[in-house]
Design an enzyme around this catalytic site. Structure first.
Site, short mmCIF file in Angstrom:
data_model
loop_
_atom_site.label_atom_id
_atom_site.label_comp_id
_atom_site.label_asym_id
_atom_site.label_seq_id
_atom_site.Cartn_x
_atom_site.Cartn_y
_atom_site.Cartn_z
CG HIS A 296 59.44 83.40 90.29
ND1 HIS A 296 60.68 82.98 90.71
CD2 HIS A 296 58.59 83.07 91.27
CE1 HIS A 296 60.57 82.40 91.89
NE2 HIS A 296 59.32 82.43 92.25
CE LYS A 481 69.90 81.38 78.52
NZ LYS A 481 69.94 81.96 79.86
NE ARG A 482 60.42 76.24 79.15
CZ ARG A 482 59.53 75.33 78.87
NH1 ARG A 482 59.82 74.07 79.01
NH2 ARG A 482 58.34 75.66 78.42
CE LYS A 487 64.01 81.99 79.36
NZ LYS A 487 64.80 82.13 80.61
CB THR A 589 68.85 79.99 88.27
OG1 THR A 589 67.98 79.37 87.33
CG2 THR A 589 68.01 80.74 89.29
CE LYS A 593 71.03 76.03 88.04
NZ LYS A 593 69.81 75.72 87.28
C1 26W Z 1 52.69 80.17 80.79
C2 26W Z 1 52.61 81.03 82.00
C3 26W Z 1 53.92 81.26 82.59
C4 26W Z 1 54.80 82.19 82.02
C5 26W Z 1 56.00 82.48 82.62
C6 26W Z 1 54.31 80.60 83.75
C7 26W Z 1 55.54 80.91 84.35
C8 26W Z 1 56.34 81.86 83.81
C9 26W Z 1 57.58 82.32 84.46
C10 26W Z 1 58.58 82.52 83.38
C11 26W Z 1 58.08 81.37 85.49
C12 26W Z 1 59.57 81.28 85.55
O1 26W Z 1 60.09 80.19 85.43
N1 26W Z 1 60.27 82.41 85.74
C13 26W Z 1 61.71 82.34 85.93
O2 26W Z 1 61.95 82.23 87.35
C14 26W Z 1 63.36 82.08 87.61
C15 26W Z 1 63.53 81.85 89.12
O3 26W Z 1 63.17 83.02 89.80
C16 26W Z 1 64.13 83.32 87.13
O4 26W Z 1 65.53 83.11 87.34
C17 26W Z 1 63.88 83.57 85.64
O5 26W Z 1 64.46 84.81 85.26
C18 26W Z 1 62.35 83.63 85.39
O6 26W Z 1 62.07 83.71 83.99
#
Ligand code: 26W
Length: 743
Positions: A296, A481-482, A487, A589, A593
């Site tokens: 991801h 978003k986060r 971003k 995502t 939406k």
């Molecule tokens: C702190 C460690 C860490 C860092 C980043 C844990 C998890 C992450 C990822 C960003 C996890 C995440 O939420 N990724 C998002 O996944 C979504 C579903 O596939 C995508 O639409 C987003 O682009 C992606 O950032």
């Protein structure tokens, strides 16, 4: 679902409208009682392992999926209760953002499609923190989501498991949450019990992993739920198919949602070898036919690597098995002709670190990215060697979102406009939404009225909760978003300042009134993300207070953005801001939406934005900024943000607000640190904020200009809705089911 039973049962209940929590629990429990015929797990099914599930509020969604939302609403009305009163009830925020919300959409779609997909995760006592602002700074408050009870889960004491670490033994108690649809699937969340030490394992979502004990706690979490889930799956398999584990992968697929559940690979081998006397080789072969891995993110900090020493300390057997897997992989690859460098690059253990993504790729039958561009990047840059020798393992599965929550539930007005235009078939098969295409001209005016209504509802809510007044007719831009530097919320902040300055200088004639809405939580330990939140709040305060311009430009940063807030915002937005540095956002995502709800995308060619524009048409969206290719080549040298800063005085002026006293970071030095991130230190402007800023401002002004012809703009918006079928998680799940899970 036995609707008559639900209605007759609900009518018997004494409901007291002044007791929101009590009423909420009664209705939910009646629905659960009527709905749960206790779904039986079929012989052949798929399992989803995720360390987070961002389910959002279950109440309305579940009643809708059960087909009784309307009846419940009228029964309550007869008793003088407004069903919207339950908006008070918290979201189940057992996730951070994208990956956790995707998991929730996938479970919804699998149930709706009648596909057996069983989710496994952790039942955190405290989910994602509640966000407040104090003097513009983010404050985190505990999210005690069970405060209102949890009527949508059933505790299953009799199916508890004992999970052993070297230094403690923990009981994993399953809570089953039904996922309603054509079939009822189950999300099984484990709660850690039996000692204060044990309970810590499921107390908080994602412990701050920047400390040693934080890391160990996260490792315990990852093993805790995957070990319980593996045991559950093995027990089911043996009951149905005996102990011939060669068939394990024939009847079960385990989809790994990122690297967090990857210890399951070693645990499944441990169970087979330690408890069923299966040879390591046979167990490894069985595992290779069972697991599938989804990546991801390409962010290096997300590709987890664990100290082998740390694993050995709390999970010695698992450490041993990981070493054996590493050995087997090296031998296998040597035989297959990998060079020494290639063996090292793909190794499960490198130095003294266990590389979880490499373990996942080696032991899985499938590896997928989550958008076309993202999959190309992981094939080319993240796992190039494994892709070279095993291209058949790799595939793209572009993400999707459930239109049941993200259109039907959150935008009833648009949904009924669609019903009136093309009938209701699209509600059963979302591909039918395409039929809207030929009516776009006819219903543009009606769409404008619907969008206006959703905006008014949102602005009323913001007025009531944030005390900020937004005129109903403003163009609504949303960046929700986060908060992460890639971003580029900071770039939007600078763009707003540039537009504000142009308005002050009287340069923008006939500027259409616009409001920029932000919603974002920053990880508690992420200093720059928190600084950006403060910076945007400073800008909002200044811009909204300026009598000369605040009729034309407003900025709002809503607090505690969560799934329920997102439902209100995606329905109301005119423009969806998706401006990540190209190549960094795996998919996104939120972009999907907004598209479903008739917003145009103002974005970069990143993640799924590319596919959204492909489907909805370039002319119906606003694309700007460097491509992933450009960013990749600029990153290898030659980019000078200082040159842009020195040569562009408008840009220079807005960047300088970080250090010239225009805004006050209350002595934290946070703003100077943001400035340094752009123009000082080693990684200058690492996310190319200054590089894309001017084309961003130009694009926003073009949108403002185009919006003057409201009907033409409405047609662009509606074209996005009409072409959004591909971005339903129903399509995504059908691809997983057909190509990976074979269910
Ligand atoms: C702190 C460690 C860490 C860092 C980043 C844990 C998890 C992450 C990822 C960003 C996890 C995440 O939420 N990724 C998002 O996944 C979504 C579903 O596939 C995508 O639409 C987003 O682009 C992606 O950032």
């Amino acid at each position: 679902m036995n609707r008559r039973l639900f209605i007759s049962e609900l009518k018997k209940e004494q409901l007291d409208g002044s007791d929101i929590v009590g009423t909420y629990n009664i209705i939910s429990s009646v629905a659960m009682r009527c709905a749960l015929k206790g779904p039986v797990k079929p012989r052949h099914c798929a399992h989803y392992f995720s360390i987070e599930y961002l389910m959002g509020r279950g109440f309305y969604n579940n009643l809708m999926e059960l087909g009784v939302l309307h009846e419940a609403s009228s029964i309550l009305a007869e008793k003088g209760i407004d069903i919207n009163a339950f908006e008070e009830v918290e979201d189940a925020a057992l996730g951070n953002g994208g990956l956790g919300r995707l998991a929730a959409c996938f479970l919804d779609s699998a149930a709706a499609l009648g596909l057996p997909l069983y989710g496994y995760g952790i039942r955190y006592k405290y989910g994602l923190f509640k966000q407040d602002f104090e003097n513009g700074f983010q404050k985190e408050l505990p999210d005690d989501w069970q405060r209102f009870g949890d009527p949508w889960s059933i505790r299953k004491d009799d199916e508890s498991m004992t999970i052993s670490f070297a230094d403690m033994v923990v009981t994993a108690v399953p809570y089953d949450m039904p996922v309603f649809g054509k079939r009822i699937n189950i999300l099984r969340l484990y709660q850690a019990e039996d000692s204060a030490e044990a309970e810590k394992i499921s107390e908080y979502l994602y412990p701050a992993d920047d400390t040693e004990e934080g890391k160990i706690l996260r490792l315990r979490q990852e093993y805790f739920f995957t070990a319980a889930a593996c045991r559950d799956i093995v027990q089911n398999f043996v009951r149905l198919h005996g102990t011939n584990f060669k068939n394990l992968g024939k009847y079960n697929t385990i989809q790994l949602n990122d690297t967090h559940p990857v210890l399951a690979i070693a645990e499944l081998i441990r169970i087979m070898t330690a408890e069923y006397a299966v040879s390591f080789k046979a167990a490894l072969d069985a595992v290779k036919g069972t697991f599938a891995y989804t990546n991801h993110t390409i962010l290096p900090e997300a590709l987890e690597c664990w100290d082998m020493g740390m694993i050995e300390r709390i999970l010695p057997e698992i450490a041993q098995i990981i070493s054996k897997i590493d050995g087997a992989a090296r031998i296998e690859r040597e035989k297959a002709g990998y060079s020494a460098a290639e063996i090292e690059e793909t190794a499960v253990i490198r130095g003294d670190k266990a590389h979880m993504a490499n373990l996942a790729v080696y032991a899985s039958k499938s590896v997928n990215g989550v958008a076309k561009l993202h999959t190309e990047i992981i094939e080319r840059d993240v796992f190039p060697t494994e892709y070279k020798y095993h291209p058949e393992k790799f595939s793209n599965k572009t993400n999707g979102v459930t239109q049941r929550r993200w259109l039907m539930l959150c935008n009833g007005e648009l949904s009924s406009l669609i019903d009136k235009t093309i009938g209701r078939e699209w509600r059963n098969d979302f591909t039918g939404i395409f039929a809207l295409k030929e009516s776009i001209g006819d219903i543009a005016e009606k769409f404008i009225a619907v969008k206006g209504r959703k905006k008014k509802q949102l602005f009323d809510y913001i007025r009531a909760t944030e005390g900020i007044d937004i005129p109903d007719d403003m163009i609504l831009y949303a960046q929700v978003k986060r908060l992460h530097e890639y971003k580029r919320q900071l770039m939007t902040a600078f763009a707003i300042l540039e537009i504000y300055n142009k308005l002050k200088r009287g340069e923008l004639k006939d500027f259409q009134p616009s409001v920029f809405l932000f919603g974002a939580k920053s990880a508690p330990s992420y200093r720059r993300a928190k600084a950006i939140i403060k910076f945007i709040n400073c800008i909002a305060e200044k811009v909204n207070a300026d009598e000369q311009t605040n009729g034309l430009l407003k900025v709002v940063f809503v607090r505690n953005y969560n799934v329920s807030y997102a439902e209100k915002i995606v329905a109301a937005a005119d423009v969806s801001l998706q401006v990540s540095t190209a190549g960094f956002e795996a998919s996104g995502t939120g972009n999907m939406k907004f598209m479903m709800n008739g917003a145009v995308t103002c974005g970069t060619l990143d993640g799924a934005n590319i596919e959204i524009v492909d489907y909805a048409g370039e002319g119906n969206n606003y694309i700007f900024g460097a491509t992933a290719e450009e960013i990749k080549s600029l990153s290898s040298g030659g980019y000078s943000p200082r040159k842009i800063y020195d040569e562009d005085e408008e840009l220079h002026a807005v960047v300088d607000t970080l250090i010239d006293g225009t805004f006050d970071d209350c002595g934290t030095g946070d703003f100077a640190d943001l400035y340094a991130g752009l123009l000082k230190g080693e990684r200058l402007d690492y996310y190319f904020v200054l590089y894309d800023l001017n084309s961003y401002v130009e694009t926003l002004l073009t949108i403002n200009e185009d919006y003057k012809n409201r009907v033409e703009f409405a047609k662009k918006q509606l074209s996005n809705t009409a072409n959004s079928a591909y971005f339903s998680s129903d399509r995504t799940i059908k691809e997983y089911a057909r190509e990976i899970w074979k269910i």
